[in-house]
Design a protein around this motif. Structure first.
Motif, mmCIF file in Angstrom:
data_model
loop_
_atom_site.group_PDB
_atom_site.id
_atom_site.type_symbol
_atom_site.label_atom_id
_atom_site.label_comp_id
_atom_site.label_asym_id
_atom_site.label_seq_id
_atom_site.Cartn_x
_atom_site.Cartn_y
_atom_site.Cartn_z
ATOM 1 N N ASP A 22 0.973 -1.267 0.033
ATOM 2 C CA ASP A 22 0.034 0.168 -0.052
ATOM 3 C C ASP A 22 0.807 1.221 0.052
ATOM 4 O O ASP A 22 1.365 1.674 1.102
ATOM 5 C CB ASP A 22 -0.883 0.065 1.294
ATOM 6 N N ALA A 23 1.278 1.820 -0.992
ATOM 7 C CA ALA A 23 1.980 2.975 -1.250
ATOM 8 C C ALA A 23 1.427 4.063 -0.469
ATOM 9 O O ALA A 23 2.463 4.838 0.066
ATOM 10 C CB ALA A 23 2.234 3.317 -2.746
ATOM 11 N N SER A 24 0.176 4.330 -0.271
ATOM 12 C CA SER A 24 -0.325 5.638 0.366
ATOM 13 C C SER A 24 0.045 5.479 1.587
ATOM 14 O O SER A 24 0.261 6.376 2.805
ATOM 15 C CB SER A 24 -1.771 5.642 0.215
ATOM 16 N N ARG A 25 0.183 4.174 2.362
ATOM 17 C CA ARG A 25 0.534 4.023 3.813
ATOM 18 C C ARG A 25 2.059 3.619 4.027
ATOM 19 O O ARG A 25 2.442 3.633 5.228
ATOM 20 C CB ARG A 25 -0.518 2.876 4.418
ATOM 21 N N ARG A 26 2.491 3.397 2.825
ATOM 22 C CA ARG A 26 3.949 2.850 3.043
ATOM 23 C C ARG A 26 4.318 1.681 3.628
ATOM 24 O O ARG A 26 5.237 1.527 4.247
ATOM 25 C CB ARG A 26 5.117 4.001 3.352
ATOM 26 N N LYS A 27 3.389 0.808 3.673
ATOM 27 C CA LYS A 27 3.462 -0.723 4.088
ATOM 28 C C LYS A 27 2.547 -1.631 3.651
ATOM 29 O O LYS A 27 1.519 -1.179 2.856
ATOM 30 C CB LYS A 27 3.313 -0.554 5.490
ATOM 31 N N ASN A 28 2.667 -2.886 3.815
ATOM 32 C CA ASN A 28 1.696 -3.849 3.272
ATOM 33 C C ASN A 28 0.388 -3.598 4.044
ATOM 34 O O ASN A 28 0.061 -3.374 4.932
ATOM 35 C CB ASN A 28 2.099 -5.277 3.804
ATOM 36 N N GLY A 29 -0.537 -4.071 2.875
ATOM 37 C CA GLY A 29 -1.966 -3.975 3.167
ATOM 38 C C GLY A 29 -2.774 -5.256 2.765
ATOM 39 O O GLY A 29 -1.966 -6.031 2.093
ATOM 40 N N GLU A 45 -9.171 -4.271 7.124
ATOM 41 C CA GLU A 45 -8.290 -4.212 8.420
ATOM 42 C C GLU A 45 -8.453 -5.970 8.994
ATOM 43 O O GLU A 45 -9.132 -6.507 9.125
ATOM 44 C CB GLU A 45 -9.067 -3.399 9.356
ATOM 45 N N CYS A 46 -7.044 -6.328 9.317
ATOM 46 C CA CYS A 46 -7.125 -7.742 9.823
ATOM 47 C C CYS A 46 -5.737 -7.981 10.623
ATOM 48 O O CYS A 46 -5.045 -7.069 10.957
ATOM 49 C CB CYS A 46 -6.881 -8.648 8.523
ATOM 50 N N ALA A 47 -5.532 -9.183 10.857
ATOM 51 C CA ALA A 47 -4.375 -9.529 11.833
ATOM 52 C C ALA A 47 -2.933 -9.179 11.259
ATOM 53 O O ALA A 47 -2.775 -9.101 9.975
ATOM 54 C CB ALA A 47 -4.339 -10.943 11.981
ATOM 55 N N LYS A 48 -1.997 -8.428 11.936
ATOM 56 C CA LYS A 48 -0.776 -8.069 11.772
ATOM 57 C C LYS A 48 -0.138 -9.335 10.885
ATOM 58 O O LYS A 48 0.719 -9.073 10.025
ATOM 59 C CB LYS A 48 0.398 -7.504 12.636
ATOM 60 N N ALA A 49 -0.090 -10.592 11.317
ATOM 61 C CA ALA A 49 0.309 -11.643 10.920
ATOM 62 C C ALA A 49 0.158 -11.940 9.451
ATOM 63 O O ALA A 49 0.959 -12.212 8.653
ATOM 64 C CB ALA A 49 0.123 -12.834 11.538
ATOM 65 N N ARG A 51 -0.656 -9.523 6.981
ATOM 66 C CA ARG A 51 0.069 -8.327 6.238
ATOM 67 C C ARG A 51 1.449 -8.669 6.416
ATOM 68 O O ARG A 51 2.015 -8.014 5.473
ATOM 69 C CB ARG A 51 -0.174 -7.011 7.125
ATOM 70 N N ALA A 52 2.026 -9.355 7.240
ATOM 71 C CA ALA A 52 3.453 -9.604 7.260
ATOM 72 C C ALA A 52 3.818 -10.961 6.206
ATOM 73 O O ALA A 52 5.087 -11.092 6.147
ATOM 74 C CB ALA A 52 3.810 -10.207 8.599
ATOM 75 N N LEU A 53 2.891 -11.437 5.700
ATOM 76 C CA LEU A 53 2.802 -12.608 4.623
ATOM 77 C C LEU A 53 3.598 -11.710 3.369
ATOM 78 O O LEU A 53 3.474 -10.686 3.281
ATOM 79 C CB LEU A 53 1.812 -13.259 4.533
ATOM 80 N N PRO A 54 4.258 -12.674 2.546
ATOM 81 C CA PRO A 54 4.687 -12.252 1.326
ATOM 82 C C PRO A 54 3.748 -11.525 0.359
ATOM 83 O O PRO A 54 2.644 -12.019 0.333
ATOM 84 C CB PRO A 54 5.525 -13.535 0.619
ATOM 85 N N LEU A 55 4.256 -10.604 -0.373
ATOM 86 C CA LEU A 55 3.198 -9.864 -1.428
ATOM 87 C C LEU A 55 2.749 -10.808 -2.282
ATOM 88 O O LEU A 55 3.402 -11.704 -2.860
ATOM 89 C CB LEU A 55 4.000 -8.814 -2.126
ATOM 90 N N GLY A 56 1.456 -10.675 -2.580
ATOM 91 C CA GLY A 56 0.834 -11.586 -3.457
ATOM 92 C C GLY A 56 0.263 -13.129 -2.957
ATOM 93 O O GLY A 56 -0.662 -13.591 -3.664
ATOM 94 N N TYR A 79 -8.572 -10.062 14.355
ATOM 95 C CA TYR A 79 -7.417 -10.358 14.298
ATOM 96 C C TYR A 79 -7.422 -11.846 15.082
ATOM 97 O O TYR A 79 -6.223 -12.660 14.910
ATOM 98 C CB TYR A 79 -6.354 -9.709 15.006
ATOM 99 N N LYS A 80 -8.219 -11.945 15.689
ATOM 100 C CA LYS A 80 -8.270 -13.259 16.552
ATOM 101 C C LYS A 80 -8.951 -14.483 15.862
ATOM 102 O O LYS A 80 -8.517 -15.849 16.174
ATOM 103 C CB LYS A 80 -9.401 -13.155 17.846
ATOM 104 N N TRP A 81 -9.359 -14.393 14.546
ATOM 105 C CA TRP A 81 -10.045 -15.577 13.701
ATOM 106 C C TRP A 81 -8.753 -16.174 13.013
ATOM 107 O O TRP A 81 -8.042 -15.573 12.447
ATOM 108 C CB TRP A 81 -11.043 -14.981 12.707
ATOM 109 N N ALA A 82 -9.027 -17.439 12.699
ATOM 110 C CA ALA A 82 -8.410 -18.303 11.936
ATOM 111 C C ALA A 82 -8.412 -17.876 10.449
ATOM 112 O O ALA A 82 -9.516 -17.376 10.063
ATOM 113 C CB ALA A 82 -8.896 -19.733 12.062
ATOM 114 N N TYR A 83 -7.457 -18.007 9.595
ATOM 115 C CA TYR A 83 -7.417 -17.842 8.170
ATOM 116 C C TYR A 83 -6.754 -18.984 7.492
ATOM 117 O O TYR A 83 -6.233 -19.593 7.945
ATOM 118 C CB TYR A 83 -6.825 -16.366 7.858
#
Length: 87
Positions: A22-29, A45-49, A51-56, A79-83
């Motif tokens: 996400d270029a507007s926030r300068r971090k992964n979305g 809006e979801c868990a940080k984990a 957003r930390a996954l590889p792009l794509g 953020y508490k839910w399984a995915y």
């Protein structure tokens, strides 16, 4: 919305999302992939984990459309839910 800000589980929709830069926030979305019931430019809006996954990386999430006062609508997944990682 129910008591304490909780939503009924029937309000949530299961969709496939992807991690993107996400270029507007300068971090992964996270956003819905093309072809899902929500526009590809909506943010999730979801868990940080997630957003930390590889792009794509594609993930299956349960989401609900919401908005905060003064902001544009977005999708929310606790953020508490399984995915599930699709690919």
């Amino acid at each position: 919305m129910g008591a304490g800000g909780r939503r009924d589980p029937s309000e949530y929709t299961s969709i496939i999302c992807e991690v993107f830069y996400d270029a507007s926030r300068r971090k992964n979305g996270v956003r819905p992939v093309v072809g899902q019931p929500f526009p590809n430019d909506m943010k999730v809006e979801c868990a940080k984990a997630i957003r930390a996954l590889p792009l794509g990386t594609q993930i299956k999430l349960s989401v609900v459309e919401t908005e905060k006062e003064g902001s544009r609508p977005f999708l929310y997944s606790s953020y508490k839910w399984a995915y599930d990682i699709i690919k």
